[in-house]
Design a protein around this motif. Sequence first.
Motif, mmCIF file in Angstrom:
data_model
loop_
_atom_site.group_PDB
_atom_site.id
_atom_site.type_symbol
_atom_site.label_atom_id
_atom_site.label_comp_id
_atom_site.label_asym_id
_atom_site.label_seq_id
_atom_site.Cartn_x
_atom_site.Cartn_y
_atom_site.Cartn_z
ATOM 1 N N LEU A 126 -23.485 12.915 25.736
ATOM 2 C CA LEU A 126 -23.583 14.047 24.813
ATOM 3 C C LEU A 126 -23.605 15.368 25.562
ATOM 4 N N GLY A 127 -24.082 15.322 26.807
ATOM 5 C CA GLY A 127 -24.006 16.486 27.681
ATOM 6 C C GLY A 127 -25.160 17.444 27.595
ATOM 7 N N ASN A 128 -25.902 17.424 26.507
ATOM 8 C CA ASN A 128 -27.002 18.372 26.349
ATOM 9 C C ASN A 128 -28.051 17.711 25.453
ATOM 10 N N ALA A 129 -28.775 16.742 26.024
ATOM 11 C CA ALA A 129 -29.691 15.958 25.207
ATOM 12 C C ALA A 129 -30.869 15.452 26.029
ATOM 13 N N MET A 130 -31.997 15.257 25.352
ATOM 14 C CA MET A 130 -33.209 14.707 25.937
ATOM 15 C C MET A 130 -33.584 13.416 25.230
ATOM 16 N N VAL A 131 -34.126 12.465 25.982
ATOM 17 C CA VAL A 131 -34.488 11.156 25.422
ATOM 18 C C VAL A 131 -35.956 11.155 25.003
ATOM 19 N N ALA A 132 -36.213 10.761 23.765
ATOM 20 C CA ALA A 132 -37.577 10.725 23.238
ATOM 21 C C ALA A 132 -38.265 9.412 23.578
ATOM 22 N N ASN A 133 -39.498 9.502 24.036
ATOM 23 C CA ASN A 133 -40.369 8.340 24.172
ATOM 24 C C ASN A 133 -41.035 8.107 22.816
ATOM 25 N N THR A 134 -41.186 6.839 22.415
ATOM 26 C CA THR A 134 -41.758 6.553 21.099
ATOM 27 C C THR A 134 -43.026 5.700 21.163
ATOM 28 N N CYS A 135 -43.642 5.580 22.338
ATOM 29 C CA CYS A 135 -44.858 4.775 22.470
ATOM 30 C C CYS A 135 -46.049 5.454 21.807
ATOM 31 N N ASN A 136 -47.035 4.642 21.388
ATOM 32 C CA ASN A 136 -48.285 5.205 20.871
ATOM 33 C C ASN A 136 -49.448 4.847 21.800
ATOM 34 N N THR A 181 -43.013 -1.538 28.147
ATOM 35 C CA THR A 181 -42.362 -2.035 29.349
ATOM 36 C C THR A 181 -42.228 -0.919 30.366
ATOM 37 N N PHE A 182 -42.735 -1.170 31.560
ATOM 38 C CA PHE A 182 -42.673 -0.184 32.645
ATOM 39 C C PHE A 182 -41.211 0.199 32.899
ATOM 40 N N TYR A 183 -40.918 1.490 32.775
ATOM 41 C CA TYR A 183 -39.563 2.023 32.910
ATOM 42 C C TYR A 183 -38.602 1.481 31.850
ATOM 43 N N GLY A 184 -39.162 0.933 30.775
ATOM 44 C CA GLY A 184 -38.371 0.564 29.611
ATOM 45 C C GLY A 184 -38.725 1.519 28.500
ATOM 46 N N ASP A 185 -39.371 1.023 27.431
ATOM 47 C CA ASP A 185 -39.761 1.925 26.352
ATOM 48 C C ASP A 185 -40.878 2.880 26.756
ATOM 49 N N SER A 186 -41.506 2.663 27.918
ATOM 50 C CA SER A 186 -42.540 3.597 28.388
ATOM 51 C C SER A 186 -41.937 4.849 29.007
ATOM 52 N N ALA A 187 -40.623 4.856 29.227
ATOM 53 C CA ALA A 187 -39.959 6.014 29.838
ATOM 54 C C ALA A 187 -39.530 7.007 28.757
ATOM 55 N N GLY A 188 -38.821 8.046 29.175
ATOM 56 C CA GLY A 188 -38.378 9.090 28.271
ATOM 57 C C GLY A 188 -38.577 10.453 28.898
ATOM 58 N N SER A 189 -38.077 11.483 28.231
ATOM 59 C CA SER A 189 -38.189 12.850 28.747
ATOM 60 C C SER A 189 -39.391 13.588 28.179
ATOM 61 N N PHE A 190 -39.827 13.169 26.988
ATOM 62 C CA PHE A 190 -40.983 13.803 26.332
ATOM 63 C C PHE A 190 -41.541 12.797 25.335
ATOM 64 N N ALA A 191 -42.835 12.964 24.990
ATOM 65 C CA ALA A 191 -43.518 11.935 24.199
ATOM 66 C C ALA A 191 -44.338 12.562 23.064
ATOM 67 N N PRO A 192 -43.805 12.594 21.862
ATOM 68 C CA PRO A 192 -44.527 13.226 20.752
ATOM 69 C C PRO A 192 -45.751 12.461 20.241
ATOM 70 N N ILE A 223 -32.874 9.228 20.377
ATOM 71 C CA ILE A 223 -34.012 8.357 20.122
ATOM 72 C C ILE A 223 -33.547 6.968 19.699
ATOM 73 N N GLY A 224 -34.146 5.939 20.295
ATOM 74 C CA GLY A 224 -33.897 4.569 19.881
ATOM 75 C C GLY A 224 -34.643 4.283 18.593
ATOM 76 N N ILE A 225 -33.948 3.721 17.619
ATOM 77 C CA ILE A 225 -34.550 3.422 16.315
ATOM 78 C C ILE A 225 -34.750 1.920 16.195
ATOM 79 N N SER A 226 -35.991 1.473 16.329
ATOM 80 C CA SER A 226 -36.289 0.044 16.347
ATOM 81 C C SER A 226 -36.466 -0.545 14.957
ATOM 82 N N GLY A 227 -36.780 0.308 13.987
ATOM 83 C CA GLY A 227 -37.112 -0.174 12.655
ATOM 84 C C GLY A 227 -38.599 -0.254 12.407
ATOM 85 N N GLY A 228 -39.399 0.176 13.391
ATOM 86 C CA GLY A 228 -40.847 0.200 13.261
ATOM 87 C C GLY A 228 -41.372 1.605 13.048
#
Length: 266
Positions: free
Chosen positions: A137-147, A157-168, A36-41
């Motif tokens: 890492l070999g065994n990892a999924m990327v989290a989407n952090t949009c609301n 951003t289309f295919y930027g922060d709007s992307a990811g493998s799953f979105a909590p 997960i990218g940590i933006s500080g927000g």
Amino acid sequence: MQTVYNFDVEKTYKDCVEWIKTWFKQNAGEKTMAVIGISGGKDSAVTAKLLVDALGKDRVFGVLLPNGEQKDISDSQKVVDFLQIKNITVNIQNAYKGLTNELETHLPQASYSYNNYSTNTPARIRMTTLYGIAALLGNAMVANTCNLSEDIMGYSTFYGDSAGSFAPVSKLTTDEVVAMGDYAGLPHEITHKAPSDGMCGKTDEDNLGWTYHEVNELIREDKKGPHYEKILERWKKNKFKLEILQLPCFIPDLPVHIKDFPWGTK
């Protein structure tokens, strides 16, 4: 029959944690990590906390992604320190400058506008970096952090922060994300920080000309505020992003009063 809006933060938080657990068990495996990218927000902080509660801190890998100097990088560090998760800092400045310099040899700035490019390209490089780390890492999924609020207003951003493998948290409004952060005990200055792209010097709401709270009241309660028409107009211009990128996401049992809103998959 219209659903009465009642945000039960405790139930929603626990339901989201269970959704993450189930999604990883069914789609990734019980040892798979989350990157997960940590933006500080608030969005990345709340998402990271949900991941820690669902998977354990040893399975959450935080990435700080400044583009040169990031004035609020200490907020990003505060989040990973608070959560005690593994983390690295990857400065994307050289990658961004390298790509930009190469493009300028073919498409010089004297003849082409780089405004949209300079706003959106760093977000796309950041997402590429997160997927690169997941691959290493070999065994990892990327989290989407949009609301939900920002997605509807096109602040992703289309295919930027709007992307990811799953979105909590992509189907939760800004107000609900803040409530989730407060419920989880995250630092107040992080969860209540004004949303900003970190580049133009203004908050999202300054740029929009209205508050996310007005957007949220329309989404959840069908309240038509003074900027109702402008909000709908902006939604119509940006909804193609969500229609194309329908990520696996947690869907709370809450009303949505935005016409033609694509929920995505459970």
